[in-house]
Enzyme design. Structure first.
Site, PDB file in Angstrom:
ATOM      1  N   HIS A  49      24.073  36.829  38.221  1.00  0.00           N
ATOM      2  CA  HIS A  49      25.325  37.039  37.976  1.00  0.00           C
ATOM      3  C   HIS A  49      25.446  38.416  37.104  1.00  0.00           C
ATOM      4  CE1 HIS A  49      29.767  36.007  37.596  1.00  0.00           C
ATOM      5  NE2 HIS A  49      29.653  36.141  36.177  1.00  0.00           N
ATOM      6  N   HIS A  96      35.241  34.045  40.897  1.00  0.00           N
ATOM      7  CA  HIS A  96      35.191  32.827  40.061  1.00  0.00           C
ATOM      8  C   HIS A  96      35.025  31.590  40.489  1.00  0.00           C
ATOM      9  CE1 HIS A  96      35.850  32.018  35.152  1.00  0.00           C
ATOM     10  NE2 HIS A  96      34.927  32.894  35.530  1.00  0.00           N
TER      11      HIS A  96
END
Length: 743
Positions: A49, A96
């Site tokens: 990430h 998300h």
């Protein structure tokens, strides 16, 4: 000396998402074994990430240069392009996904909050929000809960924050049944020269944390986002952040005001990895270090540990570096807005991050070793052509029997949630706040927002048909960019640049990595063709679910967020038919092609078929023709042909004004392919009778292929002389289907 802690082992590193080799490399960097706090810092910063370790080499192949670009891709929190009149546009899209699959309301809400912070951290005021959503079929209570939670989270946060949600897309496929996708995009405007960089400057600059107090929510969120979901993922709920849009609104106004003081050196949003990431990236960018007193950060929970404060992803926070001697100006602004503003450290020489807890050093690491483009690891993964492509290659159109009742088939297709109106979703969003949205009550292929104080408007869209990318990652990647550009052009805009959100499965799966690499290759070719450089974005791997040892990956979904520009907002083109008698034409060429169509999937239940017909040069030429037709005032409406094919596009043009139409199919094309095929590079236009001669002359002079379809007339749908019923009846189904499914 660093405070002594139990010595971590390789097993500790693995539990934090690091490999044995990475653990050994950390030992070499530090010249010793890291303590648990330091290992935690590396685990989040070296997660996929934050580090993009499995994707960065592929991403570097994308075009990242353009005449309008004011910052390079990845240089700042968001892309920045020149839109003229002394103004610039900052825009970005991010995912998300995992948080939304576990806690849909807060996961989606904080996704919206985070992407807006990326925009106003640069000094731009957000003026629009978009999204791209993927769900499983809404036919069970769990999925309905996820859909409802995500939509409410997006709506509540955006509505309270005061930025209009102006566009987006939503698809429903079985592959997203467990791992939904929630991509959020923000667009903002700033004066050229008034932006702020995420830099730390020279040694001796004060460092402040501003905004909300730090809590335990979101700890190891970056690590959580870099792993597969499984039956136990609900136990990771603390990794999901909690948002407060009212606090973010205060933070927005305070941040924009503090920029005007001239006291700032740099500012960065605390997103993934919280204090760890913002201190590391700002330091590494400037070649300095930081001394940070973690205990001085405002805390909303008692008994927090140093590593928890370092890794917390509590929302609505910023890291600010200011000029020495001007601390009072910074504090005055944030006190005015009733926001915490605490000095937690200063920049130092040497490039190391030294974190202290009540006077004791708890971690000491070189900033450069943590970040993307610095010491973070970079990998090239194995690629293998997916096995399912054999089934796609074996598809034979000749085995598809022509329907005997095309009206019945059209009605079945019309029942697909991928075709039906998404107004159940969009009604929950405020699209009119700030009064700049031009497409709330106008029907266009992209959203359009006025740039106040000018004649300009920004056209914006999010696009990706993941079924196409699944069928052919390379061609599907090109189509994703091309459809976004087509939507901008059909609205009267000029495509300027893109941001992307690349949603894929596990990169350690060679078939997934093949999809990823091929999709990027296709995207890159299309971006170069349309001169729309990539300004940045987000990679989201590990979008797959493991159930009973069976891996269920999502379709490869490289979502494109595209920005376009209209020099004159009065030239916006809509998609709806205008009046009876107008002539309907198809620009582009229909094909004997049903590949990856919603018709094959929904009506016939066929998942494996080729990507629809597409040619990049043909697509590019079509865009030039459309732009000129709009500029010359030769068309009354323009609408691209996409999901559902020509029939659905005709219906979408008819619904706003409840205009009927009468069309005749081409005898040269299979009727099911003519009606429902999704061959690309096609647009339907309506032309006033008084413009028809000039319109046809323009097409001849420019060598543009076109097909006369029929006329706008009455209130019924007439295909090849057969009355398929009143448009009003079709409209009722279209507008209520999703709401009925959700109920």
């Amino acid at each position: 000396m660093v405070t002594a802690e139990p010595t971590p082992t390789v097993e500790t590193a693995k539990s934090l998402g690091l490999t044995a080799d990475e653990f050994e490399h950390i030992n070499k960097i530090l010249g010793r074994t890291p303590n648990f706090t330091e290992l935690s810092v590396y685990s989040v910063m070296w997660s996929e990430h934050c580090s993009y370790k499995n994707s960065i080499l592929q991403l570097k192949t994308l075009p990242r240069d353009g005449n309008r670009l004011l910052v390079g891709a990845g240089e700042e929190n968001a892309g920045l392009v020149d839109i003229g009149d002394g103004l610039a546009c900052a825009f970005k899209i991010e995912s998300h996904n995992h948080p939304s699959a576990i806690e849909p309301y807060q996961g989606a809400a904080t996704g919206v909050g985070g992407i807006h912070r990326d925009i106003f951290t640069m000094g731009a005021r957000p003026i629009a929000s978009l999204n791209s959503l993927r769900f499983g079929l809404p036919d069970n209570p769990r999925m309905k809960r996820l859909i409802a939670g995500v939509v409410k989270g997006i709506g509540d946060y955006g509505n309270c924050f005061g930025v209009p949600t102006v566009g987006g897309e939503a698809y429903f496929y079985d592959c997203y049944h467990h791992d939904i996708l929630v991509n959020a995009m923000s667009v903002g405007v700033v004066k050229v020269g008034e932006t702020v960089s995420a830099t730390a400057g020279e040694p001796g600059n004060p460092v402040f944390i501003v905004g909300s107090a730090t809590g335990k929510d979101g700890i190891h969120g970056a690590t959580f986002a870099s792993a597969d979901l499984d039956e136990d993922s609900h136990e990771d709920l603390p990794a999901v952040q909690v948002g407060d849009p009212f606090q973010e609104k205060l933070l927005l106004e305070a941040s924009l005001e503090v920029i005007q003081t001239g006291a700032l050196v740099g500012m960065q949003d605390m997103g993934a990895a919280g204090i760890t990431c913002s201190t590391a990236e700002m330091s590494a960018k400037s070649g300095v270090g930081m001394r940070i007193d973690l205990d001085k950060a405002p805390q909303r929970q008692s008994n927090m540990k140093a590593w928890e404060i370092l890794l917390s992803e509590s929302q609505e926070r910023m890291l600010i570096v200011c000029k020495p001697g001007r601390e009072a100006e910074i504090k005055e602004v944030f006190e005015k807005w009733d926001l915490p503003c605490e000095r937690i450290g200063e920049t130092i020489e040497g490039g190391r991050l030294e974190y202290f807890w009540h006077g004791e050093k708890v971690a000491d690491v070189p900033a450069e070793s943590l970040v993307l483009g610095g010491g973070a690891p970079v990998y090239v993964r194995e690629q293998k052509e997916p096995e399912y492509l054999k089934a796609i290659a074996a598809f034979d159109l000749d085995t598809i029997v022509l329907p005997t009742d095309f009206r019945k088939v059209a009605q079945q297709l019309w029942q697909s949630p991928n075709i039906a109106s998404k107004n159940w979703i969009t009604r929950q969003y405020d699209s009119m706040v700030r009064t700049g949205t031009m497409t709330t009550n106008r029907h266009c292929d992209s959203a359009v927002v006025v740039v106040k104080g000018t004649k300009k408007a920004l056209a914006m869209t999010t696009d990706c048909n993941s079924a196409y990318v699944y069928a052919d990652p390379y061609k599907g990647g090109m189509i994703a960019v091309s459809e976004a550009a087509r939507n901008i052009v059909c609205t009267g805009g000029e495509p300027v640049a893109i941001t992307n959100c690349l949603n894929f499965g596990n990169p350690y799966n060679p078939e997934v990595y093949f999809q990823f690499a091929q999709a990027i290759k296709g995207m890159g070719e299309a971006c170069r063709k349309f001169e729309t450089p990539v300004t940045g974005g987000n990679v989201s791997f590990y979008n797959q679910y493991t159930e009973n040892k069976r891996v269920i990956p999502v379709y490869p979904t490289p979502t494109i967020g595209m920005l376009g520009l209209l020099e004159d907002h009065t030239q916006v083109m809509t998609l709806d038919f205008k009046k009876a008698g107008d002539r309907i034409y198809l620009l582009g060429s229909s094909q004997n092609d049903l590949g990856s169509s919603e018709y094959l999937r929904t009506v016939l239940g066929i998942e494996h078929s080729p990507c629809p017909h597409f040619d990049l040069d043909t697509e590019f030429r079509l865009h030039q023709i459309i732009r000129q037709l709009i500029q010359h005032g030769l068309v009354a409406s323009v609408h691209d042909v996409s999901e559902g094919g020509l029939f659905v596009s005709l219906m979408e043009a008819a619904l706003p004004g409840v205009w009927g139409f009468s069309v005749k199919s081409s005898p040269a094309i299979r009727k099911d392919a003519w009606l429902f095929g999704e061959a690309q590079s096609r647009v339907i236009v309506s032309v006033a009778t008084e413009q028809e001669a000039a319109f046809e002359r323009f097409l001849r002079e420019n060598g543009q292929e076109a097909e006369f379809l029929g006329v706008v007339s009455g209130q019924d749908v007439i295909v090849d002389g057969e009355n398929w019923g009143a448009v009003a009846s079709w409209k009722h189904t279209y507008e209520n289907l999703l709401a009925e499914m959700m109920q």
